[in-house]
Design an enzyme around this catalytic site. Structure first.
Site, short mmCIF file in Angstrom:
data_model
loop_
_atom_site.label_atom_id
_atom_site.label_comp_id
_atom_site.label_asym_id
_atom_site.label_seq_id
_atom_site.Cartn_x
_atom_site.Cartn_y
_atom_site.Cartn_z
N ASP A 21 0.83 -1.13 -0.07
CA ASP A 21 -0.02 0.06 0.00
C ASP A 21 0.81 1.31 -0.04
O ASP A 21 0.30 2.26 0.07
CB ASP A 21 -0.84 0.07 1.32
CG ASP A 21 -2.43 -0.69 0.75
OD1 ASP A 21 -2.39 -1.24 -0.44
OD2 ASP A 21 -3.18 -1.05 1.82
N LYS A 24 3.56 1.03 -4.90
CA LYS A 24 4.26 0.29 -5.83
C LYS A 24 3.71 0.35 -7.45
O LYS A 24 4.21 0.55 -8.31
CB LYS A 24 4.76 -0.91 -5.39
CG LYS A 24 5.55 -1.01 -4.10
CD LYS A 24 6.04 -2.29 -3.67
CE LYS A 24 4.80 -3.37 -3.34
NZ LYS A 24 3.99 -2.80 -2.02
N THR A 25 2.39 -0.03 -7.26
CA THR A 25 1.33 -0.22 -8.41
C THR A 25 1.12 1.11 -8.95
O THR A 25 1.21 1.07 -10.31
CB THR A 25 0.45 -1.37 -8.15
OG1 THR A 25 0.98 -2.51 -7.48
CG2 THR A 25 -0.17 -1.70 -9.36
N HIS A 84 3.64 -9.55 -0.54
CA HIS A 84 4.89 -9.60 -0.06
C HIS A 84 5.34 -10.96 -0.19
O HIS A 84 6.43 -11.20 -0.67
CB HIS A 84 4.57 -9.37 1.49
CG HIS A 84 5.87 -9.67 2.47
ND1 HIS A 84 7.13 -8.83 2.06
CD2 HIS A 84 6.35 -10.59 3.28
CE1 HIS A 84 8.03 -9.24 2.87
NE2 HIS A 84 7.47 -10.43 3.71
P1 GDP Z 1 1.29 -0.96 -3.46
O1 GDP Z 1 0.52 -2.04 -2.30
O2 GDP Z 1 2.58 -0.61 -2.85
O3 GDP Z 1 1.26 -1.56 -4.75
O4 GDP Z 1 0.39 0.16 -3.35
P2 GDP Z 1 -0.93 0.91 -4.31
O5 GDP Z 1 -0.27 1.35 -5.74
O6 GDP Z 1 -1.91 -0.33 -4.77
O7 GDP Z 1 -1.23 1.98 -3.62
C1 GDP Z 1 -2.10 1.93 -2.48
C2 GDP Z 1 -2.85 3.06 -2.19
O8 GDP Z 1 -2.30 4.26 -2.19
C3 GDP Z 1 -4.04 3.22 -3.16
O9 GDP Z 1 -5.44 3.52 -2.72
C4 GDP Z 1 -3.47 4.42 -4.10
O10 GDP Z 1 -4.47 5.14 -4.62
C5 GDP Z 1 -2.65 5.18 -2.96
N1 GDP Z 1 -1.79 6.10 -3.41
C6 GDP Z 1 -0.71 5.53 -4.26
N2 GDP Z 1 0.05 6.94 -4.47
C7 GDP Z 1 -0.52 7.59 -3.83
C8 GDP Z 1 0.05 9.14 -3.79
O11 GDP Z 1 1.08 9.43 -4.44
N3 GDP Z 1 -0.53 9.89 -2.77
C9 GDP Z 1 -1.79 9.39 -2.33
N4 GDP Z 1 -2.43 10.30 -1.55
N5 GDP Z 1 -2.15 8.22 -2.15
C10 GDP Z 1 -1.43 7.32 -3.23
MG MG Z 2 0.61 -3.22 -5.65
#
Ligand code: GDP
Ligand code: MG
Length: 410
Positions: A21, A24-25, A84
């Site tokens: 979260d 990354k994606t 993970h």
């Molecule tokens: P991952 O699990 O690392 O792949 O994370 P995701 O890309 O799925 O992002 C997790 C959450 O964080 C999602 O609800 C995104 O919309 C939010 N998110 C990602 N980047 C940003 C950002 O730059 N700013 C904010 N406020 N939220 C973000």
């Molecule tokens: Mg992801």
């Protein structure tokens, strides 16, 4: 717009790592968006990269997405994993082969347990350079918070053996870039990030440029000519009349000279990475050469009986053990061609990991490294551990050498 790429740029493998979260994606999608606008990628929406929810619903487990994009100078393949456990499996088995990685850390949370675990994993699998993207800067008011995150990340990188002081750290917002908002946090930061990736992550040394190494599969003698060792060349180029060393099995390397090379049954002047070659060895008796030895450029590889390993223990569902084990565990270990029999090779090569090629005659013994707080601790299926491995006869080994352990066919 679909672009037909000409693969003229150097190719580099990268990936996003970091705590769940942290973005990354979203960052991966944002990179394709920004590069698509330059004609350097096809834009992939978030849902096209992270297909996890719908695929999980249908009972398919996916473990990673490979995304392509270019910069001015390079062509990238980028891995993003949904969870993970997928990172652990993909990185340890080599399925997610990264020359460098982008670690994503949310400014709102700072480093979290998986931030640290992924740095450890990256180090374990030999990733040399990391670029940091501090994400979600749009959601943070306090500039001191950003300073703190940066400081902590530099410290953490150093702890895990990366160059904490020099590592580029870019602060921005993947979501802003993806949604085309606040360019000073969005698109401009993606451009900065890619510039850092382009310069900080070096082009890997190609197999052909590495010192020659062939793992011996078969040995035979040719009447009137001498001893020939054959196998598949793992890396480098060998010219006829080169000096070589045979490393492994014995305490000291055997020196020799290659007086003839046969590749695919034809005599030739050189043997290269990927070839199946037979090497005629001057002054070496047939019984001195053993399967599992390596033939190398002199002085490039040494043999060892004791080494530190990073090991992921497959779960029952993945075809591994059902129960845990303690130290002094003695399964069989497979490294290159050591001890391999032709029938065994067939079964091993059918294994999906693609890494199993061989068997050492003796069992290996695993122990906790010295100074481990609780040496009675059990290792459970699904664990990713560092242990010390002992084998009876020395084998040619180098940092990052892959191996597999098996026990009763598992
Ligand atoms: P991952 O699990 O690392 O792949 O994370 P995701 O890309 O799925 O992002 C997790 C959450 O964080 C999602 O609800 C995104 O919309 C939010 N998110 C990602 N980047 C940003 C950002 O730059 N700013 C904010 N406020 N939220 C973000
Ligand atoms: Mg992801």
């Amino acid at each position: 717009m679909a672009v037909a790429f000409q693969r003229k740029k150097p190719h580099i493998n990268v990936g996003t790592i970091g705590h769940v979260d942290h973005g990354k994606t979203t960052l991966t999608a944002a990179i394709t968006k920004v590069q698509a606008e330059k004609g350097f990628a096809n834009f992939l929406e978030y849902g096209a990269i992270d297909k996890a929810p719908e695929e999980r619903k249908r009972g398919i487990t996916i473990s990673s997405a490979h995304i392509e994009y270019e910069t001015e100078n390079r062509h990238y393949s980028h891995v993003d994993c949904p969870g993970h456990a997928d990172y652990i499996k993909n990185m340890i088995t080599g399925a997610a082969n990264m020359d460098g990685a982008i670690i994503v850390v949310a400014a709102s949370d700072g480093q979290m347990p998986q931030t640290r675990e992924h740095l450890l994993l990256a180090r374990q699998v030999g990733v040399q350079k990391i670029v940091v993207f501090v994400n979600k800067v749009d959601a943070v008011e306090d500039p001191e918070m950003l300073e703190l995150v940066e400081m902590e990340m530099r410290e953490l990188l150093s702890t895990y053996g990366f160059e904490g002081d020099e590592t580029p750290i870019i602060m921005g917002s993947a979501l802003c870039a993806l949604e085309g908002r606040r360019p000073e946090l969005g698109v401009e930061k993606i451009n900065e990030l890619l510039k850092a990736v382009d310069t900080w992550i070096p082009e890997p040394v190609r197999d052909l440029d590495k010192p020659f190494l062939m793992s011996v599969e078969e040995v035979f003698s040719i009447q009137g000519r001498g001893t020939v060792a054959s196998g598949r060349v793992e890396r480098g180029v060998l010219k006829k009349d080169s000096d070589v060393e045979l490393v492994g099995k014995g305490p000291t390397p055997i020196k020799s000279k290659i007086t003839d090379i046969e590749t695919f049954k034809k005599s030739c002047d050189e043997s290269r990475a990927g070839d199946n070659s037979g090497l005629l060895l001057r002054g070496v008796k047939r019984e001195d050469v053993k399967r599992g030895m390596v033939i190398t450029k002199p002085g490039t590889v040494t043999a060892h009986k004791k080494f530190l390993v990073s090991m992921y223990v497959l779960t029952k569902e993945e075809g591994g053990r059902h129960t845990g084990f303690h130290e002094n565990y003695r399964p069989q270990i497979y490294i290159r061609t050591a001890g391999e029999s032709p029938s065994l090779k067939t079964t091993l090569l059918e294994n999906k990991s693609g890494l199993l090629t061989s068997r050492i005659d003796e069992a290996a013994a695993f122990h906790w490294p010295e100074g481990t707080a609780d040496p009675s601790k059990m290792i459970m299926p699904g664990d990713n551990v560092e242990m010390v491995c002992d084998i009876n006869n020395p084998l040619a080994l180098e940092p990052g050498q892959r191996f597999n352990v098996r026990e009763g066919g598992r």
